[in-house]
Scaffold this motif. Structure first.
Motif, PDB file in Angstrom:
ATOM      1  N   ASN A  90      42.678  51.179  29.836  1.00  0.00           N
ATOM      2  CA  ASN A  90      41.395  51.714  29.368  1.00  0.00           C
ATOM      3  C   ASN A  90      40.232  50.969  29.995  1.00  0.00           C
ATOM      4  N   GLN A  91      40.429  49.685  30.229  1.00  0.00           N
ATOM      5  CA  GLN A  91      39.353  48.898  30.836  1.00  0.00           C
ATOM      6  C   GLN A  91      39.235  49.160  32.322  1.00  0.00           C
ATOM      7  N   LYS A  92      40.397  49.187  32.991  1.00  0.00           N
ATOM      8  CA  LYS A  92      40.393  49.371  34.457  1.00  0.00           C
ATOM      9  C   LYS A  92      39.962  50.771  34.847  1.00  0.00           C
ATOM     10  N   LYS A  93      40.407  51.747  34.100  1.00  0.00           N
ATOM     11  CA  LYS A  93      40.103  53.166  34.334  1.00  0.00           C
ATOM     12  C   LYS A  93      40.699  53.731  35.627  1.00  0.00           C
ATOM     13  N   VAL A  94      41.503  52.950  36.303  1.00  0.00           N
ATOM     14  CA  VAL A  94      42.263  53.469  37.456  1.00  0.00           C
ATOM     15  C   VAL A  94      43.693  52.944  37.340  1.00  0.00           C
ATOM     16  N   GLY A  95      44.605  53.675  37.934  1.00  0.00           N
ATOM     17  CA  GLY A  95      45.989  53.208  37.968  1.00  0.00           C
ATOM     18  C   GLY A  95      46.845  53.842  36.885  1.00  0.00           C
ATOM     19  N   ILE A  96      47.982  53.227  36.658  1.00  0.00           N
ATOM     20  CA  ILE A  96      49.022  53.834  35.822  1.00  0.00           C
ATOM     21  C   ILE A  96      49.590  52.772  34.881  1.00  0.00           C
ATOM     22  N   LEU A  97      50.047  53.209  33.741  1.00  0.00           N
ATOM     23  CA  LEU A  97      50.701  52.288  32.802  1.00  0.00           C
ATOM     24  C   LEU A  97      52.061  51.861  33.340  1.00  0.00           C
ATOM     25  N   ALA A  98      52.299  50.554  33.335  1.00  0.00           N
ATOM     26  CA  ALA A  98      53.551  50.025  33.885  1.00  0.00           C
ATOM     27  C   ALA A  98      54.769  50.591  33.157  1.00  0.00           C
ATOM     28  N   THR A  99      54.609  50.853  31.883  1.00  0.00           N
ATOM     29  CA  THR A  99      55.762  51.321  31.098  1.00  0.00           C
ATOM     30  C   THR A  99      56.281  52.675  31.578  1.00  0.00           C
ATOM     31  N   ARG A 100      55.526  53.336  32.421  1.00  0.00           N
ATOM     32  CA  ARG A 100      55.994  54.625  32.934  1.00  0.00           C
ATOM     33  C   ARG A 100      56.963  54.447  34.110  1.00  0.00           C
ATOM     34  N   PHE A 101      57.166  53.191  34.508  1.00  0.00           N
ATOM     35  CA  PHE A 101      58.059  52.924  35.638  1.00  0.00           C
ATOM     36  C   PHE A 101      59.295  52.153  35.179  1.00  0.00           C
ATOM     37  N   PRO A 102      60.398  52.280  35.925  1.00  0.00           N
ATOM     38  CA  PRO A 102      61.576  51.479  35.591  1.00  0.00           C
ATOM     39  C   PRO A 102      61.244  49.983  35.645  1.00  0.00           C
ATOM     40  N   THR A 103      61.979  49.173  34.876  1.00  0.00           N
ATOM     41  CA  THR A 103      61.661  47.743  34.728  1.00  0.00           C
ATOM     42  C   THR A 103      61.503  47.018  36.067  1.00  0.00           C
ATOM     43  N   ALA A 104      62.434  47.203  36.981  1.00  0.00           N
ATOM     44  CA  ALA A 104      62.380  46.447  38.238  1.00  0.00           C
ATOM     45  C   ALA A 104      61.127  46.777  39.047  1.00  0.00           C
ATOM     46  N   TRP A 105      60.594  47.981  38.853  1.00  0.00           N
ATOM     47  CA  TRP A 105      59.402  48.390  39.610  1.00  0.00           C
ATOM     48  C   TRP A 105      58.150  47.662  39.135  1.00  0.00           C
ATOM     49  N   ARG A 106      58.279  47.007  37.960  1.00  0.00           N
ATOM     50  CA  ARG A 106      57.114  46.304  37.407  1.00  0.00           C
ATOM     51  C   ARG A 106      57.101  44.865  37.862  1.00  0.00           C
ATOM     52  N   ASN A 107      58.028  44.505  38.739  1.00  0.00           N
ATOM     53  CA  ASN A 107      58.127  43.124  39.202  1.00  0.00           C
ATOM     54  C   ASN A 107      57.871  43.076  40.714  1.00  0.00           C
ATOM     55  N   PRO A 108      56.727  42.470  41.129  1.00  0.00           N
ATOM     56  CA  PRO A 108      56.410  42.469  42.559  1.00  0.00           C
ATOM     57  C   PRO A 108      57.408  41.648  43.375  1.00  0.00           C
TER      58      PRO A 108
END
Ligand SMILES: Cc1cc2nc3c(=O)[nH]c(=O)nc-3n(C[C@H](O)[C@H](O)[C@H](O)COP(=O)(O)O)c2cc1C
Length: 235
Positions: A90-108
């Motif tokens: 809500n603050q950033k107003k760009v991008g996507i919620l991490a929870t919409r991706f598989p777990t490993a995709w949330r780890n750079p």
């Protein structure tokens, strides 16, 4: 009328949930979606696209089985666009919620093994549109066919709005337009090598009602500039 157009534009969304395989899309609706695409503006009116409508269950099953290796590059760049809470998004107003991706995709720093262990199978859909274009043509003097490629986006948005108006879920799947997956889709559908798959689009009716999730946008005052760059908002 204006308010209705804006409402349709605002309500258009990505529907990533499984679609009801017992509810096919009427030919007439598909024709309207494609016709909406045909009236899109394109650079020099070149209309450099072809759409393959796939609703043969055998072909859909073959496409559904395609595994596309995910790259470390994708994970790192994807990570830059993630928010880890609704407040952050809500603050950033760009991008996507991490929870919409598989777990490993949330780890750079995920390893290829961790990435490959994730289930990446596509949710089912009774129809797919495969959008292709001819990279051998280009909009006049447009480096990298920048203008022609933007035109594909215009056609996509027209089709997306029409699908939304018809209550049909729409989900772009870019991964089928890249690497080995693109080759495999081309083989299955007999698409000439000289053409490029832009992406696949899943179409259908969500099994369990509308796919609701937090959607954010920057405000007009945050990206508009009046007369001079830096003079933010319309005065
Ligand atoms: C060119 C393009 C490629 C996209 N590729 C994907 C994709 O591969 N997978 C996906 O789930 N969404 C994809 N999207 C959807 C965007 O993530 C989505 O439009 C954005 O997050 C805004 O959400 P909304 O469509 O619900 O408004 C793509 C959208 C565009 C325009």
């Amino acid at each position: 009328m204006m308010q209705e157009i804006l409402k349709l534009i605002r309500e258009r969304q990505s529907t990533r949930s499984p679609f009801d395989m017992t509810r096919s899309i009427a030919k007439q609706d598909l024709e309207q979606i494609l016709e909406a695409g045909s009236w899109a503006p394109t650079a020099h009116n070149m209309q450099n696209f072809e759409m393959i409508v796939v609703d043969d269950p055998n072909l859909l099953a073959m496409i559904g089985k395609i595994k596309n290796p995910i790259s470390i590059e994708f994970i790192k760049e994807n990570y830059q666009q993630l928010s880890f809470s609704e407040d952050e998004l809500n603050q950033k107003k760009v991008g996507i919620l991490a929870t919409r991706f598989p777990t490993a995709w949330r780890n750079p720093d995920a390893t290829i093994d961790e990435l490959m262990a994730e289930d990446r199978s596509l949710p089912p859909s009774p129809t797919m549109l495969i959008m292709v274009y001819d990279p051998g043509k280009r909009a006049p003097a447009s480096e990298g066919d920048f203008l022609g490629i933007i035109s594909l986006g215009c056609a996509t948005e027209n089709m997306w709005l029409m699908a939304e108006a018809l209550g049909i879920g729409f989900h772009i799947v870019s991964s089928l337009g890249e690497g080995p997956a693109e080759k495999e889709v081309k083989r299955i559908l007999g698409i000439p090598d000289s053409l490029k798959i832009v992406y696949a689009i899943r179409l259908g009716y969500p099994v369990s009602g509308p796919d609701k999730y937090l959607r954010v946008r920057r405000q007009v005052k945050d990206f508009s500039h009046h007369n001079r760059y830096g003079s933010k908002g319309l005065k």
